[in-house]
Structures are given as structure tokens and as C-alpha cells.
Scaffold this motif. Structure first.
Motif, PDB file in Angstrom:
ATOM      1  N   ALA A  93       1.067  -1.194  -0.410  1.00  0.00           N
ATOM      2  CA  ALA A  93      -0.049  -0.007   0.195  1.00  0.00           C
ATOM      3  C   ALA A  93       0.609   1.556  -0.177  1.00  0.00           C
ATOM      4  CB  ALA A  93      -0.971  -0.296   1.002  1.00  0.00           C
ATOM      5  N   ARG A  94       0.102   2.501  -0.823  1.00  0.00           N
ATOM      6  CA  ARG A  94       0.671   2.973  -1.003  1.00  0.00           C
ATOM      7  C   ARG A  94       0.196   4.694  -0.387  1.00  0.00           C
ATOM      8  NH1 ARG A  94       4.189   5.723  -5.848  1.00  0.00           N
ATOM      9  NH2 ARG A  94       5.782   7.067  -5.351  1.00  0.00           N
ATOM     10  N   ASN A  95       0.670   5.310  -0.056  1.00  0.00           N
ATOM     11  CA  ASN A  95       0.022   6.931   0.729  1.00  0.00           C
ATOM     12  C   ASN A  95      -0.941   7.440  -0.918  1.00  0.00           C
ATOM     13  OD1 ASN A  95      -0.584   9.553   0.759  1.00  0.00           O
ATOM     14  ND2 ASN A  95       0.543   9.970   2.131  1.00  0.00           N
ATOM     15  N   PRO A  96      -2.478   7.670  -0.404  1.00  0.00           N
ATOM     16  CA  PRO A  96      -3.030   8.013  -1.796  1.00  0.00           C
ATOM     17  C   PRO A  96      -2.812   9.144  -2.851  1.00  0.00           C
ATOM     18  CG  PRO A  96      -3.855   7.984   0.034  1.00  0.00           C
ATOM     19  CD  PRO A  96      -3.076   7.835   0.344  1.00  0.00           C
ATOM     20  N   LYS A  97      -1.992   9.826  -1.753  1.00  0.00           N
ATOM     21  CA  LYS A  97      -1.382  11.182  -2.835  1.00  0.00           C
ATOM     22  C   LYS A  97      -0.564  10.945  -3.457  1.00  0.00           C
ATOM     23  CE  LYS A  97      -3.372  14.527   1.546  1.00  0.00           C
ATOM     24  NZ  LYS A  97      -1.866  15.189   1.949  1.00  0.00           N
ATOM     25  N   ASP A  98       0.733   9.891  -2.751  1.00  0.00           N
ATOM     26  CA  ASP A  98       1.602   9.693  -3.591  1.00  0.00           C
ATOM     27  C   ASP A  98       1.013   9.129  -5.081  1.00  0.00           C
ATOM     28  OD1 ASP A  98       3.803  11.541  -2.636  1.00  0.00           O
ATOM     29  OD2 ASP A  98       4.321   9.817  -1.462  1.00  0.00           O
ATOM     30  N   VAL A  99       0.286   8.025  -4.641  1.00  0.00           N
ATOM     31  CA  VAL A  99      -0.565   7.042  -6.448  1.00  0.00           C
ATOM     32  C   VAL A  99      -0.832   8.343  -6.763  1.00  0.00           C
ATOM     33  CG1 VAL A  99      -2.550   5.086  -6.449  1.00  0.00           C
ATOM     34  CG2 VAL A  99      -0.824   5.072  -4.715  1.00  0.00           C
ATOM     35  N   VAL A 100      -1.706   8.492  -6.861  1.00  0.00           N
ATOM     36  CA  VAL A 100      -2.618   9.403  -7.844  1.00  0.00           C
ATOM     37  C   VAL A 100      -1.772  10.553  -8.862  1.00  0.00           C
ATOM     38  CG1 VAL A 100      -2.582  11.983  -6.236  1.00  0.00           C
ATOM     39  CG2 VAL A 100      -4.701  11.442  -8.264  1.00  0.00           C
ATOM     40  N   ILE A 101      -0.473  11.021  -8.357  1.00  0.00           N
ATOM     41  CA  ILE A 101       0.428  11.895  -8.837  1.00  0.00           C
ATOM     42  C   ILE A 101       1.084  10.674  -9.935  1.00  0.00           C
ATOM     43  CG2 ILE A 101       2.483  13.018  -9.027  1.00  0.00           C
ATOM     44  CD1 ILE A 101       1.213  14.807  -7.880  1.00  0.00           C
ATOM     45  N   SER A 102       1.473   9.143  -9.237  1.00  0.00           N
ATOM     46  CA  SER A 102       2.185   8.409 -10.016  1.00  0.00           C
ATOM     47  C   SER A 102       1.012   7.795 -11.341  1.00  0.00           C
ATOM     48  CB  SER A 102       2.752   7.531  -9.046  1.00  0.00           C
ATOM     49  OG  SER A 102       3.276   6.555  -9.840  1.00  0.00           O
ATOM     50  N   TRP A 103      -0.205   7.910 -11.131  1.00  0.00           N
ATOM     51  CA  TRP A 103      -0.758   7.049 -11.657  1.00  0.00           C
ATOM     52  C   TRP A 103      -1.389   7.987 -12.581  1.00  0.00           C
ATOM     53  CZ3 TRP A 103      -2.337   2.889 -13.451  1.00  0.00           C
ATOM     54  CH2 TRP A 103      -3.286   2.106 -14.237  1.00  0.00           C
ATOM     55  N   TYR A 104      -1.119   9.111 -12.560  1.00  0.00           N
ATOM     56  CA  TYR A 104      -1.474  10.728 -13.436  1.00  0.00           C
ATOM     57  C   TYR A 104      -0.495  10.493 -14.226  1.00  0.00           C
ATOM     58  CZ  TYR A 104      -1.836  15.537 -15.377  1.00  0.00           C
ATOM     59  OH  TYR A 104      -1.103  15.930 -16.325  1.00  0.00           O
ATOM     60  N   ASN A 105       0.161  10.678 -14.352  1.00  0.00           N
ATOM     61  CA  ASN A 105       1.425  10.666 -15.478  1.00  0.00           C
ATOM     62  C   ASN A 105       1.386   9.523 -15.860  1.00  0.00           C
ATOM     63  OD1 ASN A 105       2.826  13.208 -14.821  1.00  0.00           O
ATOM     64  ND2 ASN A 105       3.528  12.596 -12.399  1.00  0.00           N
ATOM     65  N   PHE A 106       1.741   7.917 -15.258  1.00  0.00           N
ATOM     66  CA  PHE A 106       1.340   6.587 -15.602  1.00  0.00           C
ATOM     67  C   PHE A 106       0.223   7.018 -17.218  1.00  0.00           C
ATOM     68  CE2 PHE A 106       0.567   2.820 -16.948  1.00  0.00           C
ATOM     69  CZ  PHE A 106       1.292   2.121 -17.059  1.00  0.00           C
ATOM     70  N   ASN A 129       6.110  11.479  -0.693  1.00  0.00           N
ATOM     71  CA  ASN A 129       5.726  12.920   0.055  1.00  0.00           C
ATOM     72  C   ASN A 129       6.324  13.379  -1.544  1.00  0.00           C
ATOM     73  OD1 ASN A 129       4.486  12.756   2.006  1.00  0.00           O
ATOM     74  ND2 ASN A 129       6.401  13.212   3.097  1.00  0.00           N
ATOM     75  N   ASN A 130       5.777  12.982  -2.949  1.00  0.00           N
ATOM     76  CA  ASN A 130       5.989  13.155  -3.743  1.00  0.00           C
ATOM     77  C   ASN A 130       5.134  14.564  -4.250  1.00  0.00           C
ATOM     78  OD1 ASN A 130       8.406  14.135  -6.033  1.00  0.00           O
ATOM     79  ND2 ASN A 130       6.587  13.042  -7.643  1.00  0.00           N
ATOM     80  N   TRP A 131       4.121  14.331  -3.460  1.00  0.00           N
ATOM     81  CA  TRP A 131       2.483  15.097  -3.816  1.00  0.00           C
ATOM     82  C   TRP A 131       3.018  16.442  -3.562  1.00  0.00           C
ATOM     83  CZ3 TRP A 131       0.403  17.524   0.160  1.00  0.00           C
ATOM     84  CH2 TRP A 131       0.992  17.272   0.917  1.00  0.00           C
ATOM     85  N   LYS A 132       3.554  16.914  -2.926  1.00  0.00           N
ATOM     86  CA  LYS A 132       4.028  18.856  -2.283  1.00  0.00           C
ATOM     87  C   LYS A 132       4.406  19.298  -4.298  1.00  0.00           C
ATOM     88  CE  LYS A 132       4.703  17.596   1.861  1.00  0.00           C
ATOM     89  NZ  LYS A 132       5.818  17.591   3.372  1.00  0.00           N
ATOM     90  N   GLU A 133       4.410  18.708  -4.876  1.00  0.00           N
ATOM     91  CA  GLU A 133       5.088  19.551  -5.762  1.00  0.00           C
ATOM     92  C   GLU A 133       4.626  20.040  -6.540  1.00  0.00           C
ATOM     93  OE1 GLU A 133       8.286  17.544  -8.129  1.00  0.00           O
ATOM     94  OE2 GLU A 133       9.760  16.694  -5.996  1.00  0.00           O
ATOM     95  N   LEU A 134       2.847  19.164  -6.772  1.00  0.00           N
ATOM     96  CA  LEU A 134       2.149  19.343  -7.816  1.00  0.00           C
ATOM     97  C   LEU A 134       1.264  19.567  -6.932  1.00  0.00           C
ATOM     98  CD1 LEU A 134       1.381  19.059 -10.655  1.00  0.00           C
ATOM     99  CD2 LEU A 134       0.936  16.629 -11.092  1.00  0.00           C
ATOM    100  N   PHE A 135       0.217  18.852  -5.802  1.00  0.00           N
ATOM    101  CA  PHE A 135      -1.275  19.623  -5.110  1.00  0.00           C
ATOM    102  C   PHE A 135      -0.896  20.672  -5.332  1.00  0.00           C
ATOM    103  CE2 PHE A 135      -2.553  15.673  -3.074  1.00  0.00           C
ATOM    104  CZ  PHE A 135      -2.138  14.811  -3.483  1.00  0.00           C
TER     105      PHE A 135
END
Length: 339
Positions: free
Chosen positions: A178-191, A308-314
Motif C-alpha cells: 500500500a502507498r499513500n494515496p496522494k503519491d499514488v494519484v501523482i504517479s497514476w496520473y503521469n503513467f 511525499n512527491n505529491w507536494k510538488e504538484l498538489f
């Protein structure tokens, strides 16, 4: 419940129109499957029983994740731990061969359509002229390929446990990440934006809204994670957090080692840690293979691997919306992400 009794809800009306604009290359309808309304291609209705009723062997190992939760890194880690740190074989055989993705061609039958985009030929023509080698590569993504693997088999899936009854009712090894959904959504969006199979055309904000509203492949996210969390005490299931993989890789390797009843020296574990470091992992051609004939660059498949890569795009608005969504969904559970 049998496969034929699973509830099927077709995506129609305005939602279907909106999604067709966001995914113009997707030639198949979308459906919600079962009581939890899993969001999948309608190809699951046609082919899903191949996985729903998949015959399990007791020495199988399954890695199950919601997409973009550290699956590939975990696959390589698990395979090497389970196979006596056989780095020589891992450097000769692709991860696709060693650890196939069971539902890929089952859900994404329009892979030949992707070929037609590249070559400007129609899918029927492509299917008749692709080389034997390419057909062999495609076969690696089929249920039949997985079925015919010699034991012990290693199998990757993004399907929720709810749709893998033979897996959860067996004694085979299951690793869920499992991974923090904030980081999941960033990665899933880019993919989905970069991958030819999806070619997502919308904004990040639109993607976040669809993610929260369970209108993205393999959603609902929380049901996916929570059902595995509820089973974490089963002796044959190991529940991992991606954040622990990144922050304490040696400790996570040791947990996996115990799970497989293996014993390794500190030197062997240190070698595996070096092998799995993101800067080395991204350069490893045996693992960094997005899909057959994909036009994705390796840097787009295995990306930053950060926490916590989500902080770059949120934006503040998206962060506020996610914080509320997360808090609402954690009210009825003791699930806590490490960060």
C-alpha cells in the motif's frame, strides 16, 4: 459467489461521455463490477473468470497492489529473496518473464490498437504481420502464460482481493503493498498521461476528482487497500507499506526474508539494497520494461520513487480535498500510513 453472479453496472450517460473525451484511444466501455463496484474495462465481463477462478498452487507467490504503489520494486525484491539472491538469473531474464502481470491482456485487449497507432496500420493487419518474437512477447502478458509457468510461480496483479477468491482462500504466499494515496494519484496520473494504452487527455485536477470518485481503473482505492489490511494477520499474507520500502529498505528486506523462511548475511542484504536503489533500478533493463512495444520512456515507467512527491504538484485546493477524503475513509479503520 460465482463469477457469473457478480453484479455488472455499465458506465453510461454523461459520465461515459466525459470519460470517452479523457481517454479517446480507449475503444472499450467501462463497467463497475461486484458489490464494491470495481472500476474496470468491460473486457473483464468477457474474460474475468480466467482470473476469478484461477487454479492456485500452494507454492505460488502473488504480489497484489493498487497501481503505482511500488509494485515493480517489490517484485524484484521478492523474487531475489525467494530465489536465493540469484542475481545472475535476474540479470539474464526480464522481470516480465520471472514475475508476469496476469491480467494485462485480459483487461487491455486494445494492445494491438496501440501497435496500429505506431505503424498507421489497422489492428487486424497488425495482428497478422507482427513477428513471431513480438507474439512471444505478447504471450508473456496472458493468463495462459502464467498458468504454464513451472513452479514455484511468481504472479503480479492489480486486481482487488475481492476479485481473487481462489488466491485469498489458498495457502499460497501473498504480498500486498500500500502507498499513500496522494503519491499514488501523482504517479497514476503521469503513467496514464504518458502510456499509449491510456493516453489520458485531461488535467491533473480532473484526474484527482475521478480518483476520489472511484472513476479510475482498479478503484475504489480505499476498498482495495482496506480489504488487504483486514487480512494482514493471515499467516500467508505480508502487508507492506511503500513508505517503509523507501525509508527502511534493509528492514523491509529482512521482513520479506523471514516471510520466505530464508536467511541471508548482512553483505547479501547490502548487495540487494544497492541493486534496488532507485538510481540503479531505473537503469536496469531487466526490470524497467513498461509494456511490449510501449513508447513510454523508462524514466516515465520507473519515475522518482519518492515519498511525499505529491507536494510538488498538489494545489492548496486539491490538498484540502484529499485531506478530507482521506480522513473520511480512515474513520472506520486502524489503518495508518507511515508518513
Amino acid at each position: 459467489m460465482s463469477f457469473k453472479n457478480l453484479k455488472v453496472e455499465r458506465i453510461e450517460d454523461q459520465l461515459a461521455i466525459t470519460l470517452s473525451k479523457l481517454y479517446p484511444t480507449d475503444k472499450f466501455d467501462l463497467v463497475k463490477i461486484g458489490e464494491k463496484k470495481w472500476f474496470l474495462s468491460d473486457k473483464y465481463v468477457e474474460n474475468g473468470d480466467k482470473i476469478y477462478s484461477f487454479e492456485i498452487r500452494p507454492d505460488d507467490t502473488w504480489i497484489i497492489t493498487y497501481p503505482r504503489s511500488g509494485t515493480t520494486l517489490t517484485q524484484e525484491l521478492v523474487w531475489l529473496v525467494a530465489n536465493d539472491m540469484n542475481f545472475d538469473e535476474a540479470q539474464r531474464r526480464t522481470l516480465i518473464d520471472r514475475f508476469p502481470y496476469i491480467e494485462f491482456t485480459l483487461l487491455y485487449k486494445h494492445i494491438l490498437f496501440c501497435f496500429s497507432i505506431e505503424t498507421m496500420m489497422d489492428s487486424h493487419t497488425i495482428s497478422t504481420i507482427i513477428s513471431n518474437n513480438e507474439k512471444k512477447n505478447l504471450y508473456k502478458y496472458t493468463v495462459e502464460f502464467v498458468q504454464n509457468q513451472l513452479s514455484p510461480r511468481f504472479i503480479k496483479s492489480h486486481m482487488p482481493l475481492d476479485l481473487l477468491p481462489t488466491v485469498i482462500n489458498s495457502d499460497c504466499k501473498i504480498i500486498y503493498v500500500a502507498r499513500n494515496p496522494k503519491d499514488v494519484v501523482i504517479s497514476w496520473y503521469n503513467f496514464q498521461k504518458d502510456c499509449k494504452i491510456f493516453q489520458y487527455q485531461g488535467t491533473f485536477e480532473q484526474f484527482c476528482n475521478n480518483f476520489i470518485n472511484d472513476h479510475v481503473n482498479y478503484s475504489p482505492y480505499w476498498e482495495h487497500v482496506k480489504e488487504a489490511w483486514a487480512m494482514r494477520h493471515k499467516a500467508n499474507l505480508l502487508f507492506l507499506f511503500y513508505e517503509d520500502l523507501i525509508k527502511d529498505l534493509p528492514g523491509t528486506i529482512k521482513r520479506v526474508t523471514v516471510f520466505f523462511n530464508k536467511s541471508y548475511s548482512d553483505e547479501q542484504i547490502a548487495k540487494l539494497v544497492e541493486h534496488l536503489k532507485i538510481e540503479n533500478f531505473r537503469k536496469n533493463s531487466m526490470v524497467n520494461q513498461p509494456s511490449p512495444r510501449s513508447t513510454m520512456e523508462p524514466k516515465e515507467f520507473i519515475r522518482k520513487g519518492k515519498v511525499n512527491n505529491w507536494k510538488e504538484l498538489f494545489t492548496p485546493e486539491i490538498e484540502e480535498k484529499f485531506n478530507k477524503w482521506i480522513a473520511d475513509n480512515l474513520k472506520d479503520t486502524d489503518l495508518i500510513f507511515p508518513n
